[in-house]
Design a protein around this motif. Sequence first.
Motif, PDB file in Angstrom:
ATOM      1  N   ASP A   1     -42.853  63.118  41.095  1.00  0.00           N
ATOM      2  CA  ASP A   1     -42.956  62.177  42.217  1.00  0.00           C
ATOM      3  C   ASP A   1     -43.092  62.892  43.550  1.00  0.00           C
ATOM      4  O   ASP A   1     -44.080  62.733  44.255  1.00  0.00           O
ATOM      5  CB  ASP A   1     -41.710  61.272  42.268  1.00  0.00           C
ATOM      6  CG  ASP A   1     -41.698  60.306  41.104  1.00  0.00           C
ATOM      7  OD1 ASP A   1     -42.760  59.734  40.818  1.00  0.00           O
ATOM      8  OD2 ASP A   1     -40.640  60.151  40.477  1.00  0.00           O
ATOM      9  N   CYS A   2     -42.052  63.693  43.897  1.00  0.00           N
ATOM     10  CA  CYS A   2     -42.035  64.285  45.242  1.00  0.00           C
ATOM     11  C   CYS A   2     -42.663  65.682  45.263  1.00  0.00           C
ATOM     12  O   CYS A   2     -42.779  66.290  46.322  1.00  0.00           O
ATOM     13  CB  CYS A   2     -40.609  64.324  45.791  1.00  0.00           C
ATOM     14  SG  CYS A   2     -39.531  65.458  44.898  1.00  0.00           S
TER      15      CYS A   2
ATOM     16  N   CYS B   1     -36.987  64.924  39.604  1.00  0.00           N
ATOM     17  CA  CYS B   1     -35.755  65.483  40.159  1.00  0.00           C
ATOM     18  C   CYS B   1     -34.679  64.398  40.178  1.00  0.00           C
ATOM     19  O   CYS B   1     -34.961  63.228  39.912  1.00  0.00           O
ATOM     20  CB  CYS B   1     -36.005  66.037  41.560  1.00  0.00           C
ATOM     21  SG  CYS B   1     -36.329  64.755  42.790  1.00  0.00           S
TER      22      CYS B   1
HETATM   23 ZN   LIG Z   1     -38.544  64.299  43.165  1.00  0.00          ZN
END
Ligand SMILES: [Zn+2]
Length: 254
Positions: free
Chosen positions: A159-160, A180
């Motif tokens: 995602d990040c 994460c």
């Molecule tokens: Zn993340």
Amino acid sequence: MPLHDMHAFVLRSFTLKEADKICVLLTREAGQVRGVAKGARRLRSRFGASLEPFTEVQITYYQNESKELVALSSCEIVQSNFAAGISSERLGVIHYLTELLIEFTPAHEPNERVYRLVTATVETLKVADDAQLVALTRYFEVWLLKLAGFLADMKSCGDCSRAFTESETIWLDNEGQPHCRTCCDGAGDALVAVTRQTLQAMLKQAPQNFLTTNPDAVALQSLGGITIRLIHRALERAPKSYELLTRLRPVATN
Ligand SMILES: [Zn+2]
């Protein structure tokens, strides 16, 4: 019809009609090949008495482009590998690994890295003791999933995009993508640091070397839960021979 001559691993063989035999083979040059050996049971010397999974053979065949089955004109055993006096644990592993190969390797599409994985795994299987079979099975699953494109890179969050540190726990979602702690939404399969290290050790080493590292039993168990889910997802069912693996003795906890 062109004649092909090559080395192969037997994945399965079964009898068709009275005397013919179907062989499912993995070759370096042509990927998975399904061949019919006419009169195989009558002509034992020509096709070998027994074609157990992972037997190494030299085959010659004719391929008619319109047919899925090639015509085997010879199939000579080069190395029988695991025929005699084999433990039921080892037999279960061989049936499971060859089933995965049947499912994950496409027909007539060569894959050099898969072939090398099989060669190295078979060599290791010959010398590994029964207590090492779980680690070797996990190693093979991880690599086959990776080479077939079903194992994500575990270096950064899906995602990040933040790169993971070595010591943090990461979470895999249903599609096998890593996240994460912040992005996982409290869901997914957790991979703690030792499991991630075990996975990295598999991806960096030949199987024989990996086995000498005395892999962590809990990490192997955790990886086993993840690999079977990814396999199940890829095949849309459980492998038929997976239950044979329940015969495996668990790895002793260090
Ligand atoms: Zn993340």
